[in-house]
Design a protein around this motif. Structure first.
Motif, PDB file in Angstrom:
ATOM      1  N   MET A   1      22.054  54.814  35.509  1.00 40.70           N
ATOM      2  CA  MET A   1      22.494  54.212  36.931  1.00 40.70           C
ATOM      3  C   MET A   1      23.040  52.907  36.778  1.00 40.70           C
ATOM      4  O   MET A   1      23.870  52.608  37.559  1.00 40.70           O
ATOM      5  CB  MET A   1      21.051  54.396  37.776  1.00 40.70           C
ATOM      6  CG  MET A   1      21.283  54.139  39.144  1.00 40.70           C
ATOM      7  SD  MET A   1      22.334  55.204  39.949  1.00 40.70           S
ATOM      8  CE  MET A   1      22.305  54.626  41.499  1.00 40.70           C
ATOM      9  N   ALA A   2      22.562  52.126  35.752  1.00 43.52           N
ATOM     10  CA  ALA A   2      22.925  50.659  35.596  1.00 43.52           C
ATOM     11  C   ALA A   2      24.679  50.688  35.332  1.00 43.52           C
ATOM     12  O   ALA A   2      25.261  49.715  35.617  1.00 43.52           O
ATOM     13  CB  ALA A   2      22.161  49.976  34.520  1.00 43.52           C
ATOM     14  N   LYS A   3      24.988  51.780  34.529  1.00 44.96           N
ATOM     15  CA  LYS A   3      26.495  51.794  34.199  1.00 44.96           C
ATOM     16  C   LYS A   3      27.140  52.020  35.333  1.00 44.96           C
ATOM     17  O   LYS A   3      28.413  51.515  35.590  1.00 44.96           O
ATOM     18  CB  LYS A   3      26.552  53.037  33.112  1.00 44.96           C
ATOM     19  CG  LYS A   3      25.915  52.681  31.778  1.00 44.96           C
ATOM     20  CD  LYS A   3      26.320  53.878  30.693  1.00 44.96           C
ATOM     21  CE  LYS A   3      25.895  53.318  29.466  1.00 44.96           C
ATOM     22  NZ  LYS A   3      26.231  54.650  28.324  1.00 44.96           N
ATOM     23  N   VAL A   4      26.878  52.888  36.414  1.00 43.45           N
ATOM     24  CA  VAL A   4      27.569  53.118  37.624  1.00 43.45           C
ATOM     25  C   VAL A   4      27.610  52.039  38.431  1.00 43.45           C
ATOM     26  O   VAL A   4      28.624  51.697  38.891  1.00 43.45           O
ATOM     27  CB  VAL A   4      27.043  54.339  38.156  1.00 43.45           C
ATOM     28  CG1 VAL A   4      27.488  54.691  39.682  1.00 43.45           C
ATOM     29  CG2 VAL A   4      26.956  55.871  37.502  1.00 43.45           C
ATOM     30  N   VAL A   5      26.711  51.400  38.535  1.00 46.26           N
ATOM     31  CA  VAL A   5      26.498  50.031  39.203  1.00 46.26           C
ATOM     32  C   VAL A   5      27.456  48.972  38.611  1.00 46.26           C
ATOM     33  O   VAL A   5      28.234  48.268  39.522  1.00 46.26           O
ATOM     34  CB  VAL A   5      24.936  49.466  39.526  1.00 46.26           C
ATOM     35  CG1 VAL A   5      24.964  48.104  40.317  1.00 46.26           C
ATOM     36  CG2 VAL A   5      24.261  50.284  40.322  1.00 46.26           C
ATOM     37  N   ASN A   6      27.443  48.976  37.344  1.00 47.06           N
ATOM     38  CA  ASN A   6      28.313  48.094  36.422  1.00 47.06           C
ATOM     39  C   ASN A   6      29.847  48.376  36.788  1.00 47.06           C
ATOM     40  O   ASN A   6      30.758  47.498  37.037  1.00 47.06           O
ATOM     41  CB  ASN A   6      27.884  47.825  35.270  1.00 47.06           C
ATOM     42  CG  ASN A   6      28.622  47.007  34.380  1.00 47.06           C
ATOM     43  OD1 ASN A   6      28.849  45.759  35.212  1.00 47.06           O
ATOM     44  ND2 ASN A   6      28.961  47.081  33.228  1.00 47.06           N
ATOM     45  N   TYR A   7      30.166  49.753  36.878  1.00 49.26           N
ATOM     46  CA  TYR A   7      31.427  50.344  36.874  1.00 49.26           C
ATOM     47  C   TYR A   7      32.093  49.886  38.333  1.00 49.26           C
ATOM     48  O   TYR A   7      33.121  49.278  38.401  1.00 49.26           O
ATOM     49  CB  TYR A   7      31.293  51.656  36.672  1.00 49.26           C
ATOM     50  CG  TYR A   7      32.794  52.250  36.913  1.00 49.26           C
ATOM     51  CD1 TYR A   7      33.877  52.068  36.213  1.00 49.26           C
ATOM     52  CD2 TYR A   7      32.924  52.887  38.235  1.00 49.26           C
ATOM     53  CE1 TYR A   7      35.023  52.667  36.378  1.00 49.26           C
ATOM     54  CE2 TYR A   7      34.462  53.587  38.447  1.00 49.26           C
ATOM     55  CZ  TYR A   7      35.266  53.339  37.588  1.00 49.26           C
ATOM     56  OH  TYR A   7      36.496  53.951  37.742  1.00 49.26           O
ATOM     57  N   ILE A   8      31.219  50.212  39.385  1.00 47.25           N
ATOM     58  CA  ILE A   8      31.751  49.765  40.578  1.00 47.25           C
ATOM     59  C   ILE A   8      31.611  48.423  40.877  1.00 47.25           C
ATOM     60  O   ILE A   8      32.595  47.876  41.447  1.00 47.25           O
ATOM     61  CB  ILE A   8      30.701  50.365  41.650  1.00 47.25           C
ATOM     62  CG1 ILE A   8      30.622  51.900  41.849  1.00 47.25           C
ATOM     63  CG2 ILE A   8      30.812  49.721  43.185  1.00 47.25           C
ATOM     64  CD1 ILE A   8      29.502  52.795  42.440  1.00 47.25           C
ATOM     65  N   SER A   9      31.078  47.617  40.385  1.00 46.08           N
ATOM     66  CA  SER A   9      31.060  45.941  40.352  1.00 46.08           C
ATOM     67  C   SER A   9      32.228  45.763  39.973  1.00 46.08           C
ATOM     68  O   SER A   9      32.756  44.888  40.346  1.00 46.08           O
ATOM     69  CB  SER A   9      29.493  45.415  39.922  1.00 46.08           C
ATOM     70  OG  SER A   9      29.867  44.103  40.011  1.00 46.08           O
ATOM     71  N   ALA A  11      34.876  47.169  39.307  1.00 48.10           N
ATOM     72  CA  ALA A  11      36.106  47.943  40.090  1.00 48.10           C
ATOM     73  C   ALA A  11      36.420  47.031  41.098  1.00 48.10           C
ATOM     74  O   ALA A  11      37.587  46.621  41.273  1.00 48.10           O
ATOM     75  CB  ALA A  11      35.816  49.396  40.363  1.00 48.10           C
ATOM     76  N   PHE A  12      35.470  46.780  41.954  1.00 52.81           N
ATOM     77  CA  PHE A  12      35.476  45.783  42.982  1.00 52.81           C
ATOM     78  C   PHE A  12      36.183  44.285  42.785  1.00 52.81           C
ATOM     79  O   PHE A  12      37.144  43.883  43.211  1.00 52.81           O
ATOM     80  CB  PHE A  12      34.372  45.397  43.870  1.00 52.81           C
ATOM     81  CG  PHE A  12      33.964  46.661  45.023  1.00 52.81           C
ATOM     82  CD1 PHE A  12      34.854  46.520  46.066  1.00 52.81           C
ATOM     83  CD2 PHE A  12      33.207  47.791  44.710  1.00 52.81           C
ATOM     84  CE1 PHE A  12      34.677  47.668  46.917  1.00 52.81           C
ATOM     85  CE2 PHE A  12      32.956  48.586  45.564  1.00 52.81           C
ATOM     86  CZ  PHE A  12      33.704  48.613  46.679  1.00 52.81           C
ATOM     87  N   GLY A  13      35.662  43.693  41.366  1.00 56.76           N
ATOM     88  CA  GLY A  13      36.284  42.507  41.012  1.00 56.76           C
ATOM     89  C   GLY A  13      37.729  42.507  40.611  1.00 56.76           C
ATOM     90  O   GLY A  13      38.697  41.855  40.885  1.00 56.76           O
ATOM     91  N   ASN A  18      42.600  40.896  40.454  1.00 62.44           N
ATOM     92  CA  ASN A  18      43.791  41.400  39.764  1.00 62.44           C
ATOM     93  C   ASN A  18      44.947  42.075  40.355  1.00 62.44           C
ATOM     94  O   ASN A  18      45.979  42.388  39.965  1.00 62.44           O
ATOM     95  CB  ASN A  18      43.452  42.059  38.411  1.00 62.44           C
ATOM     96  CG  ASN A  18      42.635  41.385  37.634  1.00 62.44           C
ATOM     97  OD1 ASN A  18      42.614  40.019  37.796  1.00 62.44           O
ATOM     98  ND2 ASN A  18      41.748  41.758  36.927  1.00 62.44           N
ATOM     99  N   VAL A  19      44.715  42.600  41.715  1.00 60.94           N
ATOM    100  CA  VAL A  19      45.484  43.333  42.655  1.00 60.94           C
ATOM    101  C   VAL A  19      46.075  42.446  43.453  1.00 60.94           C
ATOM    102  O   VAL A  19      45.871  41.719  43.881  1.00 60.94           O
ATOM    103  CB  VAL A  19      44.924  44.400  43.221  1.00 60.94           C
ATOM    104  CG1 VAL A  19      45.869  45.328  44.051  1.00 60.94           C
ATOM    105  CG2 VAL A  19      44.150  45.175  42.057  1.00 60.94           C
ATOM    106  N   THR A  20      47.583  42.459  43.603  1.00 64.71           N
ATOM    107  CA  THR A  20      48.438  42.028  44.466  1.00 64.71           C
ATOM    108  C   THR A  20      48.687  42.986  45.622  1.00 64.71           C
ATOM    109  O   THR A  20      49.403  43.927  45.473  1.00 64.71           O
ATOM    110  CB  THR A  20      49.780  41.621  43.690  1.00 64.71           C
ATOM    111  OG1 THR A  20      49.721  40.784  42.620  1.00 64.71           O
ATOM    112  CG2 THR A  20      50.939  40.732  44.762  1.00 64.71           C
TER     113      THR A  20
END
Length: 65
Positions: A1-9, A11-13, A18-20
């Motif tokens: 579950m920690a991997k999913v939370v880390n992935y989502i975090s 992705a939001f970062g 980094n997105v224009t």
């Protein structure tokens, strides 16, 4: 579950740092362009459908009659 939370975090970062993102005016303009082309494509598809329906109806009337 920690991997999913880390992935989502991460992705939001990524999206935040980094997105224009386009300006609001450009988003509105491109939305209108997409809407217009969607309507044109829908009308063209409808026209071809009506044309083929008439051609097939004429063909079957020719065979039947």
């Amino acid at each position: 579950m920690a991997k999913v939370v880390n992935y989502i975090s991460e992705a939001f970062g990524e999206l935040k740092n980094n997105v224009t993102w386009p300006e609001w005016a450009e988003v509105q303009r491109l939305t209108i362009v997409v809407a217009v082309f969607s309507i044109i494509f829908a009308l063209a598809t409808w026209g071809v459908d009506v044309l083929f329906a008439k051609v097939l109806a004429g063909f079957f009337n020719l065979i039947k009659g």
